[in-house]
Design an enzyme around this catalytic site. Structure first.
Site, mmCIF file in Angstrom:
data_model
loop_
_atom_site.group_PDB
_atom_site.id
_atom_site.type_symbol
_atom_site.label_atom_id
_atom_site.label_comp_id
_atom_site.label_asym_id
_atom_site.label_seq_id
_atom_site.Cartn_x
_atom_site.Cartn_y
_atom_site.Cartn_z
ATOM 1 N N HIS A 1 -4.279 -4.208 0.227
ATOM 2 C CA HIS A 1 -3.911 -5.088 1.462
ATOM 3 C C HIS A 1 -5.202 -6.432 1.410
ATOM 4 C CE1 HIS A 1 -2.898 -1.886 4.156
ATOM 5 N NE2 HIS A 1 -3.793 -0.543 3.271
ATOM 6 N N ARG B 1 -15.209 2.929 12.618
ATOM 7 C CA ARG B 1 -14.344 4.695 12.753
ATOM 8 C C ARG B 1 -14.650 5.597 11.942
ATOM 9 N NH1 ARG B 1 -8.462 3.606 10.264
ATOM 10 N NH2 ARG B 1 -9.398 4.977 9.138
ATOM 11 N N SER C 1 -7.854 0.020 0.824
ATOM 12 C CA SER C 1 -8.560 1.138 1.579
ATOM 13 C C SER C 1 -6.974 2.730 1.563
ATOM 14 C CB SER C 1 -8.409 0.976 2.956
ATOM 15 O OG SER C 1 -8.227 1.932 3.918
ATOM 16 N N LYS D 1 -11.861 8.691 -1.336
ATOM 17 C CA LYS D 1 -11.422 7.338 -1.396
ATOM 18 C C LYS D 1 -11.871 5.778 -2.310
ATOM 19 C CE LYS D 1 -10.131 4.752 3.358
ATOM 20 N NZ LYS D 1 -10.734 4.399 4.456
ATOM 21 N N GLU E 1 -3.292 -8.961 2.978
ATOM 22 C CA GLU E 1 -3.432 -8.879 4.681
ATOM 23 C C GLU E 1 -4.832 -9.513 5.133
ATOM 24 O OE1 GLU E 1 -2.072 -5.278 5.107
ATOM 25 O OE2 GLU E 1 -1.555 -6.503 3.247
ATOM 26 N N CYS F 1 0.862 -1.365 -0.040
ATOM 27 C CA CYS F 1 -0.314 -0.300 0.415
ATOM 28 C C CYS F 1 1.079 1.531 0.180
ATOM 29 C CB CYS F 1 -1.181 0.106 1.686
ATOM 30 S SG CYS F 1 -2.177 1.024 0.914
#
Length: 303
Positions: free
Chosen positions: A235, A249, A192, A163, A237, A142
């Site tokens: 990502h 969040r 992300s 985003k 992982e 990333c």
């Protein structure tokens, strides 16, 4: 794969409960085998979550891996206790004379500012340059992929209109290269981020070979120098609930955030997210360890 960790690393118990073979230091020193030495530069704010995700991803081959966690000294982490960092993490100064079979550099939540504005940018550049002579293969994830592409090839990132957030389809290219061996023609992976490294600039760079790309998310996977440098813009992982936690969040902070793309059934955040990328994530890390670390690194690591 047996993962060798410090005996009291918090992630160890979680991995064992998932039936992942985790070997402590005592047992490892009594085996007549040379494990792969993998260094993880963890730039993420909540380091325990990333530790667990990456250790889980590295547990998918029969190879034994001895993991060392590193953080930058020029930035104070406020989301991870100092006691955890002091106990389980090292810095470049402490391992400067060591050599490693592989290194993973994680992302970081600093993508909305220029690289030079990041307070630990000079240290990141120093670590990248150090890795050239002390690491067999480095996997950049990333923001680290963006940082590596900028540092090595001068390719800057650019801000996205909104985003890039969710699970996206990617198509495999250059299938003969071992890093994507066993991949389906189309596979899913999480993203992300607020920025991207332009696909056209990556394709135009003669030193880089694109291995997987998305019509929506751009280049996902690129390789250079025969695998000494590998760049992953997403990502793979991530856990099942990582995007979910990021979504709520930001929602609770009143930040503008859309529902993650192709993540919740019927786009309903009340429903359990679908885990759709784990097998290809495991394949990616397994191929990296096998073809670009284990098959390449010398048995005597200092050579």
């Amino acid at each position: 794969m047996p993962i060798k960790t410090q005996s009291d690393l918090p992630a160890k118990e979680t991995l064992e409960n998932e039936n992942i073979f985790v070997m402590d230091e005592y047992r490892a020193v009594h085996q007549d085998i040379r494990p792969l030495e993998v260094l993880i530069l963890n730039n993420m704010p909540i380091k325990q979550d990333t530790e667990l995700q990456l250790l889980r991803a590295l547990s998918t081959t029969p190879l034994q891996v001895d993991v060392t966690f590193m953080n930058v000294k020029s930035h104070v982490s406020v989301n991870t206790p100092a006691s955890h960092l002091n106990k389980f993490y090292t810095t470049l100064d402490e391992i400067r004379d060591r050599k490693f079979d592989g290194m993973i550099v994680t992302g970081a939540p600093v993508e909305d500012i220029s690289f030079e504005e990041v307070d630990y940018w000079q240290e990141i550049c120093e670590i990248f340059d150090w890795a050239q002579t002390h690491v067999t293969s480095t996997l950049h994830i990333c923001w680290a992929a963006q940082a590596g592409l900028y540092h090595y090839y001068g390719i800057d990132k650019r801000l996205l209109p909104q985003k890039l957030f969710g699970i996206y389809e990617h198509q495999v290219e250059n299938r003969k290269i071992p890093l994507v061996r066993g991949f389906d023609d189309i596979f899913l992976a999480p993203h992300s981020r607020h920025t991207e490294t332009p696909a056209e600039a990556i394709h135009a760079c003669k030193e880089l070979t694109v291995l997987a790309e998305s019509a929506q998310a751009g280049v996902f996977l690129a390789i250079a120098e025969g695998g000494k440098k590998i760049f992953v813009t997403g990502h793979p992982e991530y856990d099942r609930y990582t995007l979910n936690n990021e979504y709520f969040r930001d929602l609770n902070k009143g930040l503008p955030i859309q529902i993650p793309c192709n993540y919740y059934p019927e786009d309903n955040p009340e429903k359990r997210p679908l885990l759709q990328w784990r097998s290809h994530s495991n394949n990616l890390y397994s191929n990296w360890l096998n073809y670009y670390v284990y098959q390449v690194t010398p048995y005597e690591l200092g050579r």
